[in-house]
Design a protein around this motif. Structure first.
Motif, PDB file in Angstrom:
ATOM      1  N   PRO A  86      49.404  15.898  48.474  1.00 15.24           N
ATOM      2  CA  PRO A  86      51.064  16.060  48.229  1.00 15.24           C
ATOM      3  C   PRO A  86      51.523  16.347  47.107  1.00 15.24           C
ATOM      4  O   PRO A  86      52.581  17.006  46.829  1.00 15.24           O
ATOM      5  N   LEU A  87      51.063  15.324  46.217  1.00 13.19           N
ATOM      6  CA  LEU A  87      51.720  15.311  44.823  1.00 13.19           C
ATOM      7  C   LEU A  87      51.360  16.421  44.044  1.00 13.19           C
ATOM      8  O   LEU A  87      52.143  17.187  43.363  1.00 13.19           O
ATOM      9  N   ILE A  88      50.001  17.111  44.277  1.00 10.32           N
ATOM     10  CA  ILE A  88      49.568  18.556  43.546  1.00 10.32           C
ATOM     11  C   ILE A  88      50.512  19.619  44.379  1.00 10.32           C
ATOM     12  O   ILE A  88      51.199  20.570  43.546  1.00 10.32           O
ATOM     13  N   ASN A  89      50.926  19.439  45.598  1.00 13.52           N
ATOM     14  CA  ASN A  89      51.693  20.429  46.075  1.00 13.52           C
ATOM     15  C   ASN A  89      53.131  20.503  45.619  1.00 13.52           C
ATOM     16  O   ASN A  89      53.644  21.625  45.267  1.00 13.52           O
ATOM     17  N   SER A  90      53.675  19.254  45.431  1.00 11.13           N
ATOM     18  CA  SER A  90      54.949  19.206  44.929  1.00 11.13           C
ATOM     19  C   SER A  90      55.097  19.862  43.374  1.00 11.13           C
ATOM     20  O   SER A  90      56.025  20.408  42.962  1.00 11.13           O
ATOM     21  N   LEU A 228      63.771  18.439  53.462  1.00 11.12           N
ATOM     22  CA  LEU A 228      64.194  19.182  54.837  1.00 11.12           C
ATOM     23  C   LEU A 228      63.135  20.461  55.088  1.00 11.12           C
ATOM     24  O   LEU A 228      62.885  20.572  56.275  1.00 11.12           O
ATOM     25  N   PHE A 229      63.134  21.516  54.121  1.00  5.61           N
ATOM     26  CA  PHE A 229      62.509  22.756  54.647  1.00  5.61           C
ATOM     27  C   PHE A 229      60.814  22.285  54.348  1.00  5.61           C
ATOM     28  O   PHE A 229      60.249  22.741  55.159  1.00  5.61           O
ATOM     29  N   ALA A 230      60.675  21.450  53.426  1.00  7.37           N
ATOM     30  CA  ALA A 230      59.161  20.947  53.621  1.00  7.37           C
ATOM     31  C   ALA A 230      58.740  20.399  54.576  1.00  7.37           C
ATOM     32  O   ALA A 230      57.642  20.380  55.152  1.00  7.37           O
ATOM     33  N   ARG A 231      59.494  19.514  55.390  1.00  7.28           N
ATOM     34  CA  ARG A 231      59.284  18.669  56.421  1.00  7.28           C
ATOM     35  C   ARG A 231      59.226  19.272  57.659  1.00  7.28           C
ATOM     36  O   ARG A 231      58.223  19.350  58.549  1.00  7.28           O
ATOM     37  N   GLY A 235      52.911  21.439  57.112  1.00  4.82           N
ATOM     38  CA  GLY A 235      52.227  20.481  58.034  1.00  4.82           C
ATOM     39  C   GLY A 235      51.354  19.432  57.278  1.00  4.82           C
ATOM     40  O   GLY A 235      51.509  18.540  56.598  1.00  4.82           O
ATOM     41  N   VAL A 236      49.865  19.931  57.152  1.00 13.95           N
ATOM     42  CA  VAL A 236      48.826  19.195  56.479  1.00 13.95           C
ATOM     43  C   VAL A 236      48.466  19.585  54.928  1.00 13.95           C
ATOM     44  O   VAL A 236      48.700  19.079  54.129  1.00 13.95           O
ATOM     45  N   VAL A 237      48.506  21.175  55.002  1.00 16.46           N
ATOM     46  CA  VAL A 237      47.922  21.839  53.811  1.00 16.46           C
ATOM     47  C   VAL A 237      48.756  21.617  52.623  1.00 16.46           C
ATOM     48  O   VAL A 237      48.577  21.462  51.537  1.00 16.46           O
TER      49      VAL A 237
END
Length: 291
Positions: A86-90, A228-231, A235-237
């Motif tokens: 999640p940190l890398i995705n953000s 909101l959009f991310a939630r 999903g998982v990826v």
């Protein structure tokens, strides 16, 4: 026999004393407001060093023993999933969208401030009007589009969304910055044969560097904190850091100490970016304020 003349003591005028007292009171009020504004963050930091039992007490205890269990559980996947994806995705979504916003906003702001297009005020109002629609109102159409396009749970979808969300703000900010650029230096560069990309990269960008830094920091913060959009769309990826934080609220209860520790870690990139660009941020936000 001469007598020494006593020194003359100059008394402060009443108006100056009144202004000095007013300044002292204003300083005290400012400090109180600043401390009150920082209290939630300080309380979150303190709670992150408490155990779950101490963090759940009501009223909370300031004298509770300190521990690093919350941080250990965070790095060991105590929230039910590894924190690094999640940190890398953000970081990926926020950084790429910020770069795209700057690449698109600089030419747009140039056209709206220096080489003004016809009815440029209407264009500026159009950019502003895109922020009037509540985000949740466009959530269903975007979800259906992403589903039909096969882009659900895809970090590149977030890059596109964050770019479109932050672009109007960036254009508005950079238009005011570029309006203060002297036209003479641009004309001089054009006389020397510089084309538009060269003018933007080597003439305009260095002059409005603080404004670009301020715009980039604000867009990065907005993208990093978006939930909101991310939630809904991930999903998982492609899960982002704010979505990961919601995993600490489970049916078993609220793991407050772990949540605070995770929140501190998630806040560090934004704090580091703000600290590194604080001088540019102040210059950028005050650019053009004094004529």
């Amino acid at each position: 026999m001469s007598t020494a003349t006593p020194p003359v003591r100059h008394q402060m005028p009443p108006a100056a004393r009144k202004a000095r007292r007013r300044s002292a009171v204003l300083g005290v009020v400012t400090w109180i407001a600043g401390i009150a504004f920082c209290m939630p963050a300080l309380w979150m930091l303190l709670t992150s060093f408490h155990s779950e039992a101490d963090a759940a007490t009501n009223p909370p205890s300031l004298a509770a023993s300190l521990t690093l269990d919350g941080y250990r559980q965070f790095f060991n996947g105590g929230g039910g999933a590894e924190p690094w994806p999640p940190l890398i995705n953000s970081l990926l979504a926020s950084t790429l969208s910020t770069v795209l916003v700057l690449v698109l906003a600089l030419p747009a702001a140039y056209a709206l401030s220096i080489r003004r297009v016809p009815k440029w005020t209407d264009v500026m109002f159009f950019f502003l009007s895109t922020k009037m629609l509540p985000v949740v109102a466009g959530l269903l159409p975007i979800y259906l589009f992403a589903k039909n396009a096969g882009m659900l749970d895809n970090v590149w979808l977030l890059v596109i969304l964050y770019t479109s969300m932050n672009l109007p703000i960036a254009v508005w900010m950079m238009q005011s910055f570029l309006a203060d650029v002297p036209v003479s230096i641009i004309e001089a560069a054009q006389v020397d044969g510089a084309r538009l990309p060269t003018v933007l990269a080597r003439v305009v960008a260095p002059v409005v560097g603080p404004g670009i830094a301020a715009t980039a920091l604000i867009c990065f913060i907005f993208s990093w904190n978006e939930l909101l959009f991310a939630r809904v769309l991930t999903g998982v990826v492609a899960q982002t850091a704010p979505v990961y934080l919601t995993g600490f609220v489970t049916s078993q209860g609220l793991f407050l100490a772990q949540l605070c520790a995770a929140s501190v870690i998630v806040s560090l990139p934004v704090l580091a970016a703000g600290y590194a660009a604080q001088d540019k941020l102040v210059q950028g936000l005050s650019l053009g304020a004094v004529k």
